[in-house]
Scaffold this motif. Structure first.
Motif, PDB file in Angstrom:
ATOM      1  N   MET A   1       0.726  -1.384  -0.128  1.00  0.00           N
ATOM      2  CA  MET A   1       0.091   0.022   0.141  1.00  0.00           C
ATOM      3  C   MET A   1       0.972   1.092   0.163  1.00  0.00           C
ATOM      4  SD  MET A   1      -3.286  -1.061   0.229  1.00  0.00           S
ATOM      5  CE  MET A   1      -4.043   0.356   0.802  1.00  0.00           C
ATOM      6  N   VAL A   2       0.324   2.260  -0.517  1.00  0.00           N
ATOM      7  CA  VAL A   2       1.065   3.601  -0.805  1.00  0.00           C
ATOM      8  C   VAL A   2       0.143   4.633  -0.346  1.00  0.00           C
ATOM      9  CG1 VAL A   2       2.810   2.921  -2.292  1.00  0.00           C
ATOM     10  CG2 VAL A   2       0.488   3.938  -3.062  1.00  0.00           C
ATOM     11  N   ASN A   3       0.862   5.651   0.670  1.00  0.00           N
ATOM     12  CA  ASN A   3      -0.041   6.866   0.842  1.00  0.00           C
ATOM     13  C   ASN A   3      -0.274   7.744  -0.401  1.00  0.00           C
ATOM     14  OD1 ASN A   3      -0.190   5.954   3.525  1.00  0.00           O
ATOM     15  ND2 ASN A   3       1.732   6.991   4.023  1.00  0.00           N
ATOM     16  N   ASN A   4      -1.302   8.614  -0.161  1.00  0.00           N
ATOM     17  CA  ASN A   4      -1.739   9.756  -1.215  1.00  0.00           C
ATOM     18  C   ASN A   4      -0.365  10.415  -1.788  1.00  0.00           C
ATOM     19  OD1 ASN A   4      -4.391   8.381  -1.766  1.00  0.00           O
ATOM     20  ND2 ASN A   4      -5.248   9.910  -0.326  1.00  0.00           N
ATOM     21  N   SER A   5       0.359  10.721  -0.471  1.00  0.00           N
ATOM     22  CA  SER A   5       1.446  11.738  -0.734  1.00  0.00           C
ATOM     23  C   SER A   5       2.525  10.957  -1.164  1.00  0.00           C
ATOM     24  CB  SER A   5       1.769  12.240   0.423  1.00  0.00           C
ATOM     25  OG  SER A   5       1.923  11.530   1.560  1.00  0.00           O
ATOM     26  N   GLU A   6       2.838   9.655  -1.193  1.00  0.00           N
ATOM     27  CA  GLU A   6       3.862   8.796  -1.475  1.00  0.00           C
ATOM     28  C   GLU A   6       3.925   8.332  -3.091  1.00  0.00           C
ATOM     29  OE1 GLU A   6       3.877   5.495   1.155  1.00  0.00           O
ATOM     30  OE2 GLU A   6       5.023   6.797   2.711  1.00  0.00           O
ATOM     31  N   LYS A   7       5.011   8.205  -3.421  1.00  0.00           N
ATOM     32  CA  LYS A   7       4.946   7.703  -4.886  1.00  0.00           C
ATOM     33  C   LYS A   7       5.761   6.272  -4.947  1.00  0.00           C
ATOM     34  CE  LYS A   7       4.406  11.587  -8.085  1.00  0.00           C
ATOM     35  NZ  LYS A   7       4.879  12.223  -9.211  1.00  0.00           N
ATOM     36  N   ILE A   8       5.355   5.475  -5.726  1.00  0.00           N
ATOM     37  CA  ILE A   8       6.117   4.305  -5.985  1.00  0.00           C
ATOM     38  C   ILE A   8       7.537   4.284  -6.607  1.00  0.00           C
ATOM     39  CG2 ILE A   8       6.006   1.664  -6.929  1.00  0.00           C
ATOM     40  CD1 ILE A   8       2.816   2.359  -6.820  1.00  0.00           C
ATOM     41  N   ARG A   9       8.350   3.850  -6.094  1.00  0.00           N
ATOM     42  CA  ARG A   9       9.816   3.779  -6.955  1.00  0.00           C
ATOM     43  C   ARG A   9       9.972   2.793  -7.513  1.00  0.00           C
ATOM     44  NH1 ARG A   9      13.093   4.356  -1.381  1.00  0.00           N
ATOM     45  NH2 ARG A   9      11.461   3.027  -1.039  1.00  0.00           N
ATOM     46  N   ALA A  10       9.971   2.940  -8.919  1.00  0.00           N
ATOM     47  CA  ALA A  10      10.188   1.780  -9.945  1.00  0.00           C
ATOM     48  C   ALA A  10      11.569   1.624 -10.481  1.00  0.00           C
ATOM     49  CB  ALA A  10       8.963   1.762 -10.942  1.00  0.00           C
ATOM     50  N   GLY A  11      12.127   0.396 -10.736  1.00  0.00           N
ATOM     51  CA  GLY A  11      13.265  -0.114 -11.708  1.00  0.00           C
ATOM     52  C   GLY A  11      12.590  -0.752 -12.494  1.00  0.00           C
ATOM     53  N   ILE A  12      13.329  -0.595 -13.840  1.00  0.00           N
ATOM     54  CA  ILE A  12      13.111  -1.514 -14.683  1.00  0.00           C
ATOM     55  C   ILE A  12      14.629  -1.981 -15.326  1.00  0.00           C
ATOM     56  CG2 ILE A  12      12.250  -1.349 -17.502  1.00  0.00           C
ATOM     57  CD1 ILE A  12      10.841   0.977 -16.493  1.00  0.00           C
ATOM     58  N   VAL A  13      14.332  -3.347 -15.584  1.00  0.00           N
ATOM     59  CA  VAL A  13      15.387  -3.995 -16.238  1.00  0.00           C
ATOM     60  C   VAL A  13      15.147  -4.625 -17.690  1.00  0.00           C
ATOM     61  CG1 VAL A  13      16.880  -5.967 -16.211  1.00  0.00           C
ATOM     62  CG2 VAL A  13      16.472  -4.540 -14.026  1.00  0.00           C
ATOM     63  N   GLY A  14      16.043  -4.084 -18.727  1.00  0.00           N
ATOM     64  CA  GLY A  14      15.475  -4.517 -20.145  1.00  0.00           C
ATOM     65  C   GLY A  14      14.702  -3.232 -20.661  1.00  0.00           C
ATOM     66  N   GLY A  15      15.199  -2.191 -20.358  1.00  0.00           N
ATOM     67  CA  GLY A  15      14.008  -0.904 -20.730  1.00  0.00           C
ATOM     68  C   GLY A  15      14.268  -0.740 -22.198  1.00  0.00           C
ATOM     69  N   ALA A  16      15.193  -1.482 -23.262  1.00  0.00           N
ATOM     70  CA  ALA A  16      15.450  -0.760 -24.316  1.00  0.00           C
ATOM     71  C   ALA A  16      14.410  -1.490 -25.343  1.00  0.00           C
ATOM     72  CB  ALA A  16      16.798  -0.995 -24.673  1.00  0.00           C
ATOM     73  N   GLY A  17      13.927  -2.605 -25.033  1.00  0.00           N
ATOM     74  CA  GLY A  17      13.010  -3.414 -25.673  1.00  0.00           C
ATOM     75  C   GLY A  17      11.584  -3.009 -25.815  1.00  0.00           C
ATOM     76  N   TYR A  18      10.682  -3.486 -26.538  1.00  0.00           N
ATOM     77  CA  TYR A  18       9.216  -3.517 -26.924  1.00  0.00           C
ATOM     78  C   TYR A  18       8.568  -3.130 -25.465  1.00  0.00           C
ATOM     79  CZ  TYR A  18       9.508  -3.962 -31.927  1.00  0.00           C
ATOM     80  OH  TYR A  18       9.571  -3.653 -33.267  1.00  0.00           O
ATOM     81  N   THR A  19       8.732  -4.322 -24.732  1.00  0.00           N
ATOM     82  CA  THR A  19       7.741  -4.044 -23.696  1.00  0.00           C
ATOM     83  C   THR A  19       8.422  -3.017 -22.677  1.00  0.00           C
ATOM     84  OG1 THR A  19       9.078  -5.907 -22.433  1.00  0.00           O
ATOM     85  CG2 THR A  19       6.966  -6.509 -23.815  1.00  0.00           C
ATOM     86  N   GLY A  20       9.696  -2.912 -22.526  1.00  0.00           N
ATOM     87  CA  GLY A  20      10.408  -1.861 -21.574  1.00  0.00           C
ATOM     88  C   GLY A  20       9.890  -0.483 -22.199  1.00  0.00           C
ATOM     89  N   GLY A  21       9.825  -0.218 -23.448  1.00  0.00           N
ATOM     90  CA  GLY A  21       9.655   1.038 -24.101  1.00  0.00           C
ATOM     91  C   GLY A  21       8.070   1.173 -23.775  1.00  0.00           C
ATOM     92  N   GLU A  22       7.176   0.304 -23.752  1.00  0.00           N
ATOM     93  CA  GLU A  22       5.660   0.666 -23.456  1.00  0.00           C
ATOM     94  C   GLU A  22       5.553   0.935 -22.131  1.00  0.00           C
ATOM     95  OE1 GLU A  22       2.623   0.320 -25.925  1.00  0.00           O
ATOM     96  OE2 GLU A  22       4.617   1.197 -26.583  1.00  0.00           O
ATOM     97  N   LEU A  23       6.366   0.081 -21.392  1.00  0.00           N
ATOM     98  CA  LEU A  23       6.330   0.561 -19.827  1.00  0.00           C
ATOM     99  C   LEU A  23       6.726   1.925 -19.278  1.00  0.00           C
ATOM    100  CD1 LEU A  23       5.709  -0.805 -16.987  1.00  0.00           C
ATOM    101  CD2 LEU A  23       8.051  -1.635 -17.046  1.00  0.00           C
ATOM    102  N   LEU A  24       7.807   2.284 -19.992  1.00  0.00           N
ATOM    103  CA  LEU A  24       8.188   3.704 -19.918  1.00  0.00           C
ATOM    104  C   LEU A  24       7.219   4.941 -20.343  1.00  0.00           C
ATOM    105  CD1 LEU A  24      11.793   3.409 -21.073  1.00  0.00           C
ATOM    106  CD2 LEU A  24      11.200   4.305 -18.758  1.00  0.00           C
ATOM    107  N   ARG A  25       6.543   4.677 -21.355  1.00  0.00           N
ATOM    108  CA  ARG A  25       5.611   5.234 -21.890  1.00  0.00           C
ATOM    109  C   ARG A  25       4.505   5.529 -21.027  1.00  0.00           C
ATOM    110  NH1 ARG A  25       7.190   2.131 -26.520  1.00  0.00           N
ATOM    111  NH2 ARG A  25       8.527   3.515 -27.888  1.00  0.00           N
ATOM    112  N   ILE A  26       3.996   4.405 -20.122  1.00  0.00           N
ATOM    113  CA  ILE A  26       2.893   4.540 -19.172  1.00  0.00           C
ATOM    114  C   ILE A  26       3.673   5.116 -17.959  1.00  0.00           C
ATOM    115  CG2 ILE A  26       1.213   3.082 -17.788  1.00  0.00           C
ATOM    116  CD1 ILE A  26       1.470   0.902 -19.839  1.00  0.00           C
TER     117      ILE A  26
END
Length: 331
Positions: A1-26
């Motif tokens: 769970m996250v509070n309204n004031s908090e943000k989820i910190r995300a890491g992406i492995v494999g960010g250069a491919g199709y799914t990584g690119g779509e994930l970044l766009r979102i």
């Protein structure tokens, strides 16, 4: 769970491919997410927008060859077999949730690694389990599209006889690495069948069917096709059924009533309605003794990165739709 004031910190492995690119766009536009790092060995030090050129002006992120534990969730956008290798080679803190977009942990026999248990991440099947999980195995694109056509029937024990499925996917379903069958000069103005009756997604489809209808033992006849278009999947499914057309439509409408991305249309459907969205659309018809179901999704969104974000939202107690109110192309 996250509070309204908090943000989820995300890491992406494999960010250069199709799914990584779509994930970044979102995620660059997700109001509850900060992207901590985007990992890519081959592009380390280069701006993300050098690879995903449409993100120029949207982000100043640079690809990194280093990992950080200062994250809440790690997305693995790597090739099949590479997610397990990555986790074998790298220590990921227990506090970090993992969402894997490969096929490595989708089947029950492979769903645990070094004490981490992966839940199969199809919200229309396992929404409560996903919300209570720490690690998610994101479903395959064909598997998502086909399962959505079958779940309402399986939930009522109404799958009878053999299942017949013909499904066509766009070229992005083959990944970003070039091959003979993804090259423009071969794919353009062309159509082909591959892995008939033996596609790898059949295994996860079978497990989900038996989760809802344990006694189902009939054949699932699946003919996959490569289509002459970039993105999207259309699956045409038919089976024997005693339901009337109205009974079947009512069954599907009731099953998906509480699921914000999956909708039943009483009119025929086409891919342009879902491309560039996280939606799935279904159309149900009765023809004599056969029930005919059409199911459509965007293979890179509901079939991959969009569903991964949908799962992340559930993991952290957010509205399932957060950051995913995406627009279809239309024309």
């Amino acid at each position: 769970m996250v509070n309204n004031s908090e943000k989820i910190r995300a890491g992406i492995v494999g960010g250069a491919g199709y799914t990584g690119g779509e994930l970044l766009r979102i995620l660059v536009h997700h109001p509850k997410v900060d992207i901590t790092f985007v990992h890519s060995n081959s592009n380390a030090g280069n701006p993300v927008s050098d690879v995903h050129t449409d993100l120029l002006g949207d982000t100043d992120l640079v690809f990194s060859d280093h990992l950080s534990d200062d994250i809440d969730v790690l997305f693995l956008c790597v090739g099949h077999g590479d997610a397990k290798k990555f986790l074998d080679a790298n220590t990921v803190a227990d506090k970090i949730k993992i969402i894997d977009l490969s096929q490595d942990f989708r089947l029950q026999k492979n769903a645990e690694l070094a004490g981490r248990k992966f839940v199969y991440g199809l919200p229309e099947l396992n929404r409560q389990s996903i919300a209570e999980a720490d690690n998610i195995a994101n479903p395959g694109c064909f598997a998502t599209c086909i399962q959505l056509a079958l779940l309402p029937l399986a939930a009522k024990g109404l799958l009878k006889g053999e299942l017949h499925i013909n499904a066509t996917t766009g070229s992005t379903g083959a990944g970003q690495s070039l091959s003979a069958t993804s090259h423009f000069s071969w794919r353009n103005n062309n159509l082909s069948i591959y892995k008939a009756f033996g596609h790898q997604h059949l295994n996860e489809i079978g497990e989900s069917i038996k989760q809802l209808q344990p006694g189902f033992t009939e054949a699932v006849n699946f003919i996959p096709q490569r289509g002459d278009f970039t993105r999207g999947i259309l699956a045409a499914v038919y089976l024997d059924s005693d339901l009337t057309g109205e009974e079947a439509i009512a069954l599907y409408e009731k099953y998906y009533a509480g699921h914000p991305f999956t909708h039943v249309s009483r009119k025929n459907i086409d891919l342009k309605q879902v491309v560039n969205t996280n939606k799935a659309l279904l159309h149900v018809e009765k023809h004599g003794g056969k029930l005919f179901i059409i199911s459509i999704i965007d293979n890179l969104l509901k079939g991959a990165s969009g569903q991964a974000v949908q799962n992340m939202n559930l993991l952290f107690g957010l509205d399932e739709r957060e950051g995913l109110k995406l627009k279809a192309g239309g024309f």
